[in-house]
Design an enzyme around this catalytic site. Sequence first.
Site, short mmCIF file in Angstrom:
data_model
loop_
_atom_site.label_atom_id
_atom_site.label_comp_id
_atom_site.label_asym_id
_atom_site.label_seq_id
_atom_site.Cartn_x
_atom_site.Cartn_y
_atom_site.Cartn_z
N SER A 96 -70.81 -26.83 -19.86
CA SER A 96 -71.24 -26.98 -21.23
C SER A 96 -72.53 -26.23 -21.53
O SER A 96 -72.58 -25.01 -21.44
CB SER A 96 -71.38 -28.47 -21.56
OG SER A 96 -71.60 -28.70 -22.93
N ASP A 235 -72.85 -24.49 -28.48
CA ASP A 235 -73.31 -24.51 -27.08
C ASP A 235 -72.32 -23.76 -26.20
O ASP A 235 -71.39 -23.11 -26.69
CB ASP A 235 -73.52 -25.95 -26.61
CG ASP A 235 -72.23 -26.70 -26.38
OD1 ASP A 235 -71.21 -26.36 -27.04
OD2 ASP A 235 -72.20 -27.61 -25.53
N ASP A 237 -69.77 -24.41 -24.33
CA ASP A 237 -68.32 -24.63 -24.39
C ASP A 237 -67.84 -25.09 -25.76
O ASP A 237 -66.70 -25.52 -25.92
CB ASP A 237 -67.87 -25.62 -23.31
CG ASP A 237 -68.39 -27.03 -23.55
OD1 ASP A 237 -69.41 -27.19 -24.25
OD2 ASP A 237 -67.78 -27.99 -23.03
N ASP A 239 -68.49 -27.66 -27.68
CA ASP A 239 -68.28 -29.05 -28.09
C ASP A 239 -69.47 -29.55 -28.92
O ASP A 239 -69.45 -30.66 -29.43
CB ASP A 239 -68.00 -29.97 -26.91
CG ASP A 239 -69.15 -30.07 -25.92
OD1 ASP A 239 -70.14 -29.32 -26.05
OD2 ASP A 239 -69.07 -30.91 -24.99
#
Length: 450
Positions: A96, A235, A237, A239
């Site tokens: 992430s 961010d 990834d 999410d």
Amino acid sequence: MPSLFGSSGVRGVYGRDITPSLIIKLGYAISAFIGRRKTISIGMDTRASSPLIKGLLASSFMSSGHDVVDYGVLPTPALSFLTGKHTDFGAMITASHNPPEYNGVKVFDHEGKALGPCESANIEKLFDKAPKMVSWNEVGSLHDDRERLEEYLEYVISLASPKLDKLKIVFECFNATACMVVPHLRTSTFKKSILLNSSPSPIFSVDRPEPSPETTELLQKVVKAEKAFAGIAYDGDCDRFSLVDEKGRFIELDKLLAFYARHLVENHDVKVIVTNISASMVIDELVESAGGKVVRVPVGDVYVADEMKKQGTTFGGEPCGAWIHFEHNKSPDGIISSILMLNILSEEGKPSKLFDEIPSYHIIRYNLECPPKLKVKVVENFKENIERILGEPIELLEVDGVFAKYNDYWCLVRSSGTEDVVRVTVEARERAMGENVAKKIVSHLRGIIR
């Protein structure tokens, strides 16, 4: 063995915490948890170690008899969305918003919802069990389905208001998975948009691909210089997301969540908003003023999703920019969240005017590096000494760490589920008071950590 799963799956520094042998054992443990032959989707972010981890994980799945569908490089919400549509389980290789040397694995169920604490604990129990490999003629198949990302893109585009085509939006991709989505949005929806750091790379444009005031300095400057309507950052990834207004100002993430939550209560008959224990009191104030109710849970999107299901509500979000819209995706989706937010802003006017009307309280956050073995001890010590440090609280909760409420402020001390840090959060009506309280807490905790 220390706990393998944190609040966002398995995560750590590659070569130190995340090793090939650990990934292989994790793959077999997940396979045993899943049971008899299933179809598992797998995807990854742009980190250098992601292809290696993906290969090892897929091998463990296949040698356990499971079929694997490879979606390639894509955002985590795209993987969860596609898992909910097409496969029995999903596994995303990502860390992430963490620096590029980190990596990890997040597992999703057949709905595309991240596995909760109980399911993760059951996988951990199987971690050291001998793998159950199938015979040669039962080995699972591997199917390359990278073009399936188009399905997610088409769905996202379908949510966009036609008015977005006329707005100049600046997107910050950080050379991460947003690069797999945002250029397509530019072609179809945001034709006046400007893209920053939009080529995927294992080395991000910032050390931590996290949408914060510090990492979005370039975005803020470009929005202001280009006289854009707004700026959006994702961010590592996708999410999470954040917003920059037309004046080039980073909008506080708590304020962003409060604005959107109030809109849902006022306009979409949403009665309950789920957020975490560290969210600002401005969320309660705005939601309750509109006739809604706020329910708080421990930090982590799995807890938000579980409580949303329990409450029968369709929206929940955390003040890190991770929002869940059950009618669209069962896991946090920064891409969809940003589209829905921009839809509202395109109808209501300039972002600066809308957000300036929302009161700002002062949130002070510290992340104190702490050895994994000490994290729980440090939080417990704070609880034992809180009255000596701050006086007797009006309310003391242990939902996630130690939460203490006082007349003009609240504080939270908790152990991070994704990093070797103890997080300190203080919110106060006056900045000087908040900073003073935070300094007292941090000073005490550092004395223990040393």
